[in-house]
Design an enzyme around this catalytic site. Structure first.
Site, PDB file in Angstrom:
ATOM      1  NE  ARG A 186       7.476-110.957   0.446  1.00 37.06           N
ATOM      2  CZ  ARG A 186       6.532-111.320   1.293  1.00 37.06           C
ATOM      3  NH1 ARG A 186       5.279-111.048   1.021  1.00 37.06           N
ATOM      4  NH2 ARG A 186       6.821-111.936   2.421  1.00 37.06           N
ATOM      5  CE  LYS A 224       2.402-116.386   6.260  1.00 32.60           C
ATOM      6  NZ  LYS A 224       2.848-116.354   4.848  1.00 32.60           N
ATOM      7  CB  SER A 283      -1.254-114.057   0.478  1.00 32.35           C
ATOM      8  OG  SER A 283      -0.617-114.650  -0.606  1.00 32.35           O
ATOM      9  CG  HIS A 311       2.654-116.249  -4.648  1.00 31.78           C
ATOM     10  ND1 HIS A 311       1.439-115.936  -4.098  1.00 31.78           N
ATOM     11  CD2 HIS A 311       3.504-116.416  -3.608  1.00 31.78           C
ATOM     12  CE1 HIS A 311       1.545-115.904  -2.777  1.00 31.78           C
ATOM     13  NE2 HIS A 311       2.792-116.181  -2.454  1.00 31.78           N
TER      14      HIS A 311
END
Ligand code: PNS
Length: 161
Positions: free
Chosen positions: A93, A44, A130, A20
């Site tokens: 990504r 999440k 994360s 990040h």
């Protein structure tokens, strides 16, 4: 003429990783102002509270003069409209990120005419998330290569509880 002065880097940031941070640093070199906004991702479950996440981000971006931290509950497109943000920055990504990110970017454009800019993450961080950091830290693995030192300490304290 620079048209996109204020950009937002939105995310769950639970917690912020070096992946990040790399995107935020690169965005801060392009835009006049970057707001890192902690948003709730309803898919999440969170480990850190929104305030804790913001503190961890603030500490991580303290060397960047044009970066601030905020939070928002609701639609990202509404945040952008209310805060006169015309650009969203998202890190990509891998191809697997693309489908959902493309869908969200098109929806945000449809909702409020907000443009999204994708930034390719550094290959060193293309595997990083994360969620994986939390899982590794939870079982005592060493995540110090992937998060800033104060985030590493926060993860250790969180899982020591
Ligand atoms: O770090 P994440 O979890 O990939 O970030 C996703 C996030 C929080 C940016 C996204 O879920 C989001 O924008 N949530 C806010 C609610 C919203 O606007 N949903 C509609 C998206 S088109």
């Amino acid at each position: 003429m620079v048209k996109f002065r204020r950009a937002v880097a939105p995310g769950s940031f639970d917690p912020i990783t070096l992946g990040h941070l790399d995107v935020i640093e690169r965005a801060s070199a392009i835009f006049d102002e970057v707001v890192v906004a902690v948003l709730v991702n309803s898919t999440k479950a969170g480990l850190f509270s929104i305030e804790e996440r913001m503190d961890l981000i603030r500490h991580s971006v303290s060397h960047l003069g044009n970066v601030s931290v905020d939070s928002w509950t609701g639609l990202l497109a509404d945040y952008c409209k209310e805060h006169e943000v015309s650009a969203i920055i998202k890190g990509l990504r891998a191809v697997s990120d693309f489908d959902y990110e493309l869908q969200m970017s098109q929806m945000n454009h449809q909702l409020k005419g907000i443009e999204t800019f994708f930034m390719a993450t550094k290959p060193d961080y293309s595997f990083l998330s994360s969620s994986l950091v939390k899982e590794i830290a939870k079982y005592g693995g060493d995540v110090s290569s992937w998060v800033p030192p104060h985030v590493h300490s926060a993860l250790q304290s969180q899982f020591a509880k």
